[in-house]
Design an enzyme around this catalytic site. Structure first.
Site, PDB file in Angstrom:
ATOM      1  N   PHE A 155       0.861  -1.194   0.074  1.00 33.23           N
ATOM      2  CA  PHE A 155      -0.071   0.226   0.005  1.00 33.23           C
ATOM      3  C   PHE A 155       0.788   1.314   0.006  1.00 33.23           C
ATOM      4  O   PHE A 155       1.604   1.420   0.880  1.00 33.23           O
ATOM      5  CB  PHE A 155      -0.839  -0.052   1.239  1.00 33.23           C
ATOM      6  CG  PHE A 155      -1.957   0.986   1.167  1.00 33.23           C
ATOM      7  CD1 PHE A 155      -3.041   1.117   0.575  1.00 33.23           C
ATOM      8  CD2 PHE A 155      -1.605   2.309   1.792  1.00 33.23           C
ATOM      9  CE1 PHE A 155      -3.862   2.175   0.584  1.00 33.23           C
ATOM     10  CE2 PHE A 155      -2.631   3.389   1.586  1.00 33.23           C
ATOM     11  CZ  PHE A 155      -3.559   3.302   0.994  1.00 33.23           C
ATOM     12  N   ASP A 240       9.168   2.533   1.563  1.00 33.44           N
ATOM     13  CA  ASP A 240       8.226   3.438   2.198  1.00 33.44           C
ATOM     14  C   ASP A 240       7.950   3.014   3.590  1.00 33.44           C
ATOM     15  O   ASP A 240       7.692   2.019   4.065  1.00 33.44           O
ATOM     16  CB  ASP A 240       6.970   2.816   1.281  1.00 33.44           C
ATOM     17  CG  ASP A 240       5.451   3.765   1.905  1.00 33.44           C
ATOM     18  OD1 ASP A 240       5.575   4.196   2.880  1.00 33.44           O
ATOM     19  OD2 ASP A 240       4.541   3.546   1.133  1.00 33.44           O
ATOM     20  N   LYS A 269       2.826   9.914   8.886  1.00 35.71           N
ATOM     21  CA  LYS A 269       2.122   9.382   9.980  1.00 35.71           C
ATOM     22  C   LYS A 269       2.470  10.256  11.170  1.00 35.71           C
ATOM     23  O   LYS A 269       2.175  11.122  11.490  1.00 35.71           O
ATOM     24  CB  LYS A 269       1.984   8.028   9.866  1.00 35.71           C
ATOM     25  CG  LYS A 269       1.072   7.261   8.789  1.00 35.71           C
ATOM     26  CD  LYS A 269       0.963   5.859   8.931  1.00 35.71           C
ATOM     27  CE  LYS A 269      -0.231   5.357   7.932  1.00 35.71           C
ATOM     28  NZ  LYS A 269      -1.682   5.517   8.160  1.00 35.71           N
TER      29      LYS A 269
HETATM   30  C1  LIG Z   1       3.027   2.248   3.924  1.00 37.95           C
HETATM   31  C2  LIG Z   1       2.121   3.388   3.527  1.00 37.95           C
HETATM   32  N1  LIG Z   1       2.474   4.085   2.392  1.00 37.95           N
HETATM   33  C3  LIG Z   1       1.702   5.159   2.062  1.00 37.95           C
HETATM   34  C4  LIG Z   1       0.519   5.442   2.814  1.00 37.95           C
HETATM   35  C5  LIG Z   1      -0.329   6.741   2.471  1.00 37.95           C
HETATM   36  O1  LIG Z   1      -0.282   7.874   3.248  1.00 37.95           O
HETATM   37  P1  LIG Z   1      -1.526   8.768   3.431  1.00 37.95           P
HETATM   38  O2  LIG Z   1      -2.753   8.090   3.832  1.00 37.95           O
HETATM   39  O3  LIG Z   1      -0.920   9.685   4.677  1.00 37.95           O
HETATM   40  O4  LIG Z   1      -1.474   9.317   2.235  1.00 37.95           O
HETATM   41  C6  LIG Z   1       0.077   4.700   3.810  1.00 37.95           C
HETATM   42  C7  LIG Z   1      -1.020   5.020   4.597  1.00 37.95           C
HETATM   43  O5  LIG Z   1      -1.756   4.080   5.503  1.00 37.95           O
HETATM   44  C8  LIG Z   1       1.017   3.625   4.312  1.00 37.95           C
HETATM   45  O6  LIG Z   1       0.616   2.681   5.344  1.00 37.95           O
END
Ligand SMILES: Cc1ncc(COP(=O)(O)O)c(C=O)c1O
Length: 418
Positions: A155, A240, A269
Site C-alpha cells: 500500500f 516506504d 504518519k
Molecule cells: C506504507 C504506506 N504508504 C503510504 C500510505 C499513504 O499515506 P497517507 O494516507 O498519509 O496518504 C500509507 C497509509 O496508510 C501507508 O501505510
C-alpha cells in the site's frame, strides 16, 4: 435499565455533544455532508490523552490503533501541543519561496536519523511523500527509464500514481486507466523481482512491513538481496516507511534492522503525531535530480507542521522510542499469545497483527471491541492490527489486553456437541 421518566429533554447532555449542538452540527453524524469514502462512523471522538480517548458522550476508550499508526506519542502530548501553540502565535506560513529555520532543523534531524548524506522534501501526507519519490525516480532515471516495481499486497497511497504503485489490483479497477509505468511482483520473492527489472525500470519501491496489506514483515535476507540487485542493475531502492518509520518497529526506520541503506525513504504518519506532514528523503546525488520547478507543494514544510515535527522528534529521541517499541512490543506479543483466542502474532516492535483462532471474524471482534471501549482494527478478516502509542503505559497495555481477551471470548465459535 433506562429510567422511563427520563425524556429526551431531561437526558444529561455531555459537554462534547452540547458543544457540537451549539455549533449547529449533528453530533450523531447521521446527516453530515461527508462523502462516504469510509464506512459510516459509529463513534465520534472529542478528546484524547495518552492512550485514552473519550467520545461525544463522555465514554472512555483505550486506543491501540493510534489513528492508524500516527499518534505514536499518544493523544494531546503536552510538548507537541505547546510547540503548536507557540508556533501558531509566532508564524504559521510564508510559502516555500522563503526559508524557515524550523523546517531546516527537522530536515537535519531526519537526515541524521537516516545515517546522513541525504536531502529532504517536505509534503503533507504519505501518498504525497511517495508521489515525490516516484517523480524523483523518473527524473533521476531519465527518459525511457521510468518504471517503478512494487510488491503485491503493498500500500503506497490513493493518488492516481501511488494507487498504481499499490499492489492491490482490486483497488485499481474503478480508476482505470491509471498512469503508466508500474509493475508488481510477488512479495518477499527476489527471483520475481530480478525478472521484473529490465532497462525501463528506474526504481524498486517496498515497505519493510506491509502495513495495510496485513502487517507482513519482509525478511532481512530479502531486503539485502533487493539492495544487491538494485546495485547490480543500477536501479534505485526506495523504501516506504510511512507506517513503519520513526521508532514504531523498534528502530528509527525499519529497514535499519535489515542492514540495508536505501536510496530514497518516505515517511509521514508519526512525524507530526497527528499534524499532517510527510517527507521524502533521498541520497544527495539522487535528490540533486530535482531542480527548481520540478516539484513543489504550497504547504510542504510550513512552520506549523515542522514545529510539530521538531517537538515530536525531540520527545522521540529523549524517550528513546525505538527501545520502548521493542520492549513494549515483546510484552504485547507475549500477552496476546497468552490469550486463548489468539493463534499467532506477527509484526515488528509495536506494529503487530494478532491472527485470531479459527472461526473468529476479526471485523466482528473489532466492532465489539469498540463498543466495549477498545480501539483496534481488523486488518484482514482474520487478524487485528495493533499499533499503540510508543509511550503506552504498562497498565494501559495490560488493561487493553484483558479487555480484548473478554471480547474475544464472546466470539469463540461454539463447539459441536457442547
Ligand atoms: C506504507 C504506506 N504508504 C503510504 C500510505 C499513504 O499515506 P497517507 O494516507 O498519509 O496518504 C500509507 C497509509 O496508510 C501507508 O501505510
Amino acid at each position: 435499565m433506562s429510567d422511563p421518566m427520563m425524556t429526551a429533554a431531561t437526558v444529561p447532555v455531555s459537554p462534547g455533544r452540547a458543544h457540537a449542538r451549539a455549533m449547529g452540527a449533528d453530533p450523531d453524524l447521521d446527516h453530515c455532508p461527508l462523502m462516504s469514502t469510509y464506512g459510516p462512523p459509529t463513534v465520534a471522538f472529542v478528546r484524547g490523552s495518552g492512550s485514552e480517548l473519550w467520545d461525544v458522550d463522555g465514554k472512555r476508550y483505550l486506543d491501540l490503533l493510534s489513528g492508524l499508526a500516527v499518534t505514536s506519542l499518544g493523544h494531546a502530548h503536552p510538548e507537541v501541543a505547546a510547540a503548536l501553540t507557540e508556533q501558531a502565535n509566532t508564524l504559521l506560513h510564508v510559502s516555500n519561496l522563503f526559508g524557515t529555520t524550523v523546517g531546516a532543523e527537522v530536515a537535519q534531524t531526519l537526515d541524521r536519523l537516516l545515517g546522513g548524506g541525504g536531502q529532504v522534501f517536505f509534503c503533507n501526507s504519505g501518498a504525497e511523500a511517495n508521489e515525490a519519490a516516484l517523480k524523483l525516480a523518473r527524473k533521476f532515471g531519465g527518459h525511457g527509464r521510468h518504471v517503478v516495481v512494487s510488491a503485491y499486497g503493498s500500500f503506497h497511497g490513493r493518488t492516481l500514481a501511488t494507487l498504481h504503485a499499490t499492489g492491490q489490483p482490486a483497488k485499481h479497477e474503478a480508476f482505470q486507466p491509471l498512469p503508466e509505468g508500474f509493475r508488481h511482483v510477488a512479495w518477499d520473492d527476489v527471483d520475481a523481482l530480478a525478472q521484473a527489472i529490465d532497462p525501463t525500470v528506474a526504481a524498486v519501491l517496498l515497505e519493510p512491513v506491509q502495513g495495510e496489506g496485513g502487517v507482513n514483515p519482509a525478511s532481512a535476507e530479502y531486503f539485502q538481496a533487493v539492495r544487491h540487485l538494485c546495485d547490480e542493475r543500477g536501479v534505485l531502492f526506495m523504501v516506504d516507511e510511512v507506517q513503519t518509520g520513526l521508532g514504531r518497529t523498534g528502530s528509527w526506520f525499519a529497514h535499519q534492522q535489515f542492514g540495508v541503506v536505501p536510496d530514497v525513504v518516505t515517511m509521514a504518519k508519526a512525524l507530526g503525531n497527528g499534524v499532517p506532514i510527510g517527507a521524502c528523503w533521498a541520497r544527495r546525488d539522487v535528490a540533486a535530480a530535482f531542480q527548481p520547478g520540478d516539484h513543489a507543494t504550497t504547504y510542504g514544510g510550513q512552520p506549523l507542521a515542522t514545529a510539530a515535527a521538531r517537538a515530536v522528534l525531540a520527545v522521540m529521541e529523549r524517550e528513546d522510542v525505538p527501545t520502548r517499541a521493542r520492549v513494549a512490543g515483546a510484552r504485547l506479543t507475549d500477552a496476546l499469545l497468552a490469550l486463548e483466542d489468539v493463534a499467532a502474532v506477527r509484526g515488528l516492535g509495536l506494529l503487530l497483527a494478532a491472527e485470531l483462532a479459527e472461526g473468529i471474524d476479526a471485523r466482528v471482534v473489532a466492532a465489539d471491541a469498540l463498543a466495549s471501549g477498545l480501539v483496534v482494527n481488523a486488518i484482514t478478516p482474520t487478524a487485528l492490527r495493533l499499533a499503540p502509542s510508543l509511550l503506552i503505559t504498562e497498565d494501559d497495555l495490560a488493561e487493553a489486553v484483558a479487555l480484548l481477551g473478554d471480547v474475544l471470548a464472546r466470539h469463540r465459535p461454539i463447539e459441536e456437541g457442547s
